[in-house]
Write a protein that holds these residues in place. Structure first.
Motif, short mmCIF file in Angstrom:
data_model
loop_
_atom_site.label_atom_id
_atom_site.label_comp_id
_atom_site.label_asym_id
_atom_site.label_seq_id
_atom_site.Cartn_x
_atom_site.Cartn_y
_atom_site.Cartn_z
N GLN A 250 0.81 -1.21 0.00
CA GLN A 250 0.00 0.00 0.00
C GLN A 250 0.85 1.27 0.00
O GLN A 250 0.50 2.26 -0.65
CB GLN A 250 -0.93 -0.01 1.22
CG GLN A 250 -2.04 -1.03 1.13
CD GLN A 250 -2.94 -1.01 2.36
OE1 GLN A 250 -2.79 -0.18 3.24
NE2 GLN A 250 -3.88 -1.96 2.41
N VAL A 251 1.98 1.22 0.70
CA VAL A 251 2.83 2.41 0.77
C VAL A 251 3.46 2.71 -0.58
O VAL A 251 3.53 3.86 -1.02
CB VAL A 251 3.91 2.23 1.85
CG1 VAL A 251 4.97 3.34 1.76
CG2 VAL A 251 3.28 2.23 3.24
N VAL A 252 3.93 1.67 -1.29
CA VAL A 252 4.67 1.92 -2.53
C VAL A 252 3.76 1.96 -3.76
O VAL A 252 4.21 2.40 -4.83
CB VAL A 252 5.77 0.85 -2.75
CG1 VAL A 252 6.75 0.84 -1.58
CG2 VAL A 252 5.20 -0.53 -2.97
N GLU A 253 2.50 1.54 -3.64
CA GLU A 253 1.64 1.42 -4.82
C GLU A 253 1.52 2.70 -5.64
O GLU A 253 1.64 2.66 -6.88
CB GLU A 253 0.25 0.94 -4.41
CG GLU A 253 -0.69 0.74 -5.59
CD GLU A 253 -2.07 0.26 -5.18
OE1 GLU A 253 -2.76 -0.34 -6.00
OE2 GLU A 253 -2.45 0.50 -4.02
N PRO A 254 1.29 3.87 -5.04
CA PRO A 254 1.19 5.07 -5.87
C PRO A 254 2.45 5.36 -6.67
O PRO A 254 2.37 5.74 -7.85
CB PRO A 254 0.91 6.18 -4.84
CG PRO A 254 0.30 5.48 -3.68
CD PRO A 254 0.99 4.16 -3.61
N ALA A 255 3.61 5.15 -6.06
CA ALA A 255 4.87 5.39 -6.78
C ALA A 255 5.08 4.36 -7.87
O ALA A 255 5.58 4.68 -8.96
CB ALA A 255 6.04 5.36 -5.79
N VAL A 256 4.70 3.12 -7.62
CA VAL A 256 4.83 2.05 -8.62
C VAL A 256 3.94 2.34 -9.82
O VAL A 256 4.35 2.21 -10.98
CB VAL A 256 4.49 0.69 -8.00
CG1 VAL A 256 4.39 -0.39 -9.08
CG2 VAL A 256 5.55 0.28 -6.98
N ARG A 257 2.70 2.77 -9.56
CA ARG A 257 1.76 3.06 -10.64
C ARG A 257 2.25 4.24 -11.49
O ARG A 257 2.20 4.20 -12.73
CB ARG A 257 0.38 3.36 -10.07
CG ARG A 257 -0.71 3.43 -11.13
CD ARG A 257 -2.05 3.86 -10.56
NE ARG A 257 -2.40 3.13 -9.36
CZ ARG A 257 -2.51 3.69 -8.16
NH1 ARG A 257 -2.29 4.99 -8.01
NH2 ARG A 257 -2.86 2.97 -7.12
N ALA A 258 2.75 5.25 -10.83
CA ALA A 258 3.26 6.42 -11.55
C ALA A 258 4.45 6.05 -12.42
O ALA A 258 4.60 6.53 -13.55
CB ALA A 258 3.63 7.53 -10.57
N HIS A 259 5.30 5.18 -11.91
CA HIS A 259 6.48 4.76 -12.67
C HIS A 259 6.07 3.95 -13.90
O HIS A 259 6.64 4.13 -14.98
CB HIS A 259 7.40 3.92 -11.79
CG HIS A 259 8.58 3.36 -12.51
ND1 HIS A 259 9.61 4.14 -13.01
CD2 HIS A 259 8.89 2.08 -12.86
CE1 HIS A 259 10.49 3.38 -13.60
NE2 HIS A 259 10.08 2.12 -13.53
N ALA A 260 5.07 3.08 -13.76
CA ALA A 260 4.60 2.27 -14.90
C ALA A 260 4.04 3.17 -16.00
O ALA A 260 4.34 2.97 -17.19
CB ALA A 260 3.54 1.27 -14.44
N ASP A 261 3.24 4.15 -15.61
CA ASP A 261 2.70 5.09 -16.60
C ASP A 261 3.82 5.86 -17.29
O ASP A 261 3.77 6.11 -18.51
CB ASP A 261 1.73 6.06 -15.94
CG ASP A 261 0.46 5.38 -15.45
OD1 ASP A 261 0.17 4.27 -15.92
OD2 ASP A 261 -0.23 5.98 -14.59
N GLN A 262 4.83 6.22 -16.52
CA GLN A 262 5.94 6.98 -17.09
C GLN A 262 6.73 6.14 -18.08
O GLN A 262 7.21 6.65 -19.11
CB GLN A 262 6.85 7.48 -15.97
CG GLN A 262 7.94 8.44 -16.45
CD GLN A 262 7.37 9.69 -17.08
OE1 GLN A 262 6.51 10.36 -16.49
NE2 GLN A 262 7.81 10.02 -18.28
N GLU A 263 6.88 4.85 -17.80
CA GLU A 263 7.62 3.97 -18.72
C GLU A 263 6.92 3.90 -20.08
O GLU A 263 7.59 3.90 -21.12
CB GLU A 263 7.75 2.57 -18.12
CG GLU A 263 8.83 2.45 -17.07
CD GLU A 263 9.15 0.99 -16.76
OE1 GLU A 263 8.19 0.18 -16.70
OE2 GLU A 263 10.33 0.67 -16.58
N ILE A 264 5.58 3.81 -20.09
CA ILE A 264 4.85 3.79 -21.36
C ILE A 264 5.05 5.11 -22.09
O ILE A 264 5.31 5.14 -23.31
CB ILE A 264 3.36 3.51 -21.10
CG1 ILE A 264 3.16 2.09 -20.58
CG2 ILE A 264 2.55 3.72 -22.38
CD1 ILE A 264 1.74 1.77 -20.18
#
Length: 365
Positions: A250-264
């Motif tokens: 839960q703590v890292v999920e927002p950062a992980v999601r933002a990173h995935a969008d940025q990779e695309i």
């Protein structure tokens, strides 16, 4: 079933096998009522695979018996009760593997001299695996994560646990405190060790890295180590070195999601730059030729793009799977070839590359 895909595992799966290398792929379902169809589809595909092996004149009697036995053994390892979104059964003389996939796979049976790995590659990329390093003065934990869960890693020497010596009793008596936790040399040595061990992890299995801990811990880790300076994100959040998996996720999920969008976004921006410098290839035929020449630096493919073709000598032309010379998943071949020549592969949502034939590449030259 095999629990995780890594770059080393995928490289091993892509190597040539003795014929026939049988690949069975199918979609699976996590919940009722859709999952009721999964056992039926599995039995039908397994029967189809056995029929193809038995009917193929290129398969020797010994290899036929061996592969049929491997398929039967693989079936006993399938766990449809805990199914995800796809299933891959791979069998060849002397071996079999069963993979549960975090993304759907089209139902198909393929006999070749390599396994059909495109769906495994795409599952590995779609799951977007990452590392979480949670640091404290007395414990450093490593977690492996994907889009659904995180699991504490117990290999590579983790977790690292520090045993405290008693603080200086004379100092404590004189001034009534102990040395600052993140200034003493033992803590520096401890975090330096964590940095070193993490370097070994990233060398073996490169993934985005999210480092979490109290701000003083993050600052000290930056000061004593080199690897964590390259972290994807540093999150100042204490208490996670001892936390449970769901709390870490839960703590890292927002950062992980933002990173995935940025990779695309980065992949699409790289394609735009490639257009501007005339180093852009689009469409299956053109990209296939560039992959064969080892020219691709970045391959971008829509998630569900598939094609069956035959090579007429100069170009790829659409074909039915039953036609002589048909190649049932040329997209898989392009991905494999690109990976083998050092390219990065990125999957994007369907429709993203509609103006480029659903597959495009940034070329080295």
């Amino acid at each position: 079933m095999h629990p995780a895909l890594s770059p080393a595992v995928l490289a091993e799966l892509r190597r040539p096998r003795p014929y026939p290398a049988v690949s069975i792929l199918m979609p699976t379902h996590r919940r009722e009522p859709d999952n009721a169809q999964d056992p039926v589809r599995l039995r039908n595909l397994l029967a189809e695979a056995k029929e193809k092996v038995q009917a193929d004149p290129q398969v020797s009697r010994a290899d036929r018996i061996d592969v049929l036995e491997q398929l039967d053994r693989a079936l006993t390892e399938v766990d449809l009760v805990h199914a995800e979104d796809g299933l891959a059964i791979l069998a060849a003389p002397g071996e079999h593997q069963v993979w549960s996939l975090g993304r759907t796979a089209p139902a198909r049976v393929v006999l070749s001299d390599t396994f059909l790995t495109r769906n495994l590659v795409s599952a590995q990329i779609a799951e977007r695996p990452y590392w979480v390093l949670a640091i404290a003065a007395d414990r450093v934990a490593l977690w492996g994560g994907n889009q659904e869960r995180v699991t504490e890693e117990t290999a590579y020497g983790f977790p690292l646990i520090r045993e405290y010596d008693n603080p200086d009793p004379e100092r404590q008596e004189r001034i009534g405190d102990t040395p600052s936790t993140f200034r003493d040399e033992e803590t520096k040595t401890f975090l330096r060790q964590a940095d070193t061990e993490l370097g070994k992890v990233l060398a073996a299995d490169p993934r985005p890295l999210f480092v979490v801990g109290d701000a003083p811990a993050l600052a000290l880790l930056d000061a004593v180590g080199a690897i964590t300076k390259e972290a994807t994100v540093q999150l100042p959040h204490g208490g996670l070195a001892q936390a449970n998996a769901e709390t870490v996720r839960q703590v890292v999920e927002p950062a992980v999601r933002a990173h995935a969008d940025q990779e695309i976004s980065n992949a699409l921006a790289q394609l735009d730059k490639a257009r501007g410098r005339s180093a852009f290839a689009a469409g299956l035929d053109e990209v296939w030729k560039c992959a064969d020449e080892g020219r691709i630096a970045l391959l971008v493919v829509e998630e569900n793009f598939r094609a069956t073709v035959r090579d007429d000598g100069d170009h790829l032309v659409p074909a039915d799977a039953a036609e002589p010379g048909a190649r049932e998943d040329i997209v898989d071949e392009v991905i494999e070839r690109s990976l083998d020549t050092g390219a990065k592969v990125s999957f994007v949502p369907d429709g993203t590359l509609s103006d480029a034939g659903r597959i495009a590449a940034d070329l080295r030259y």
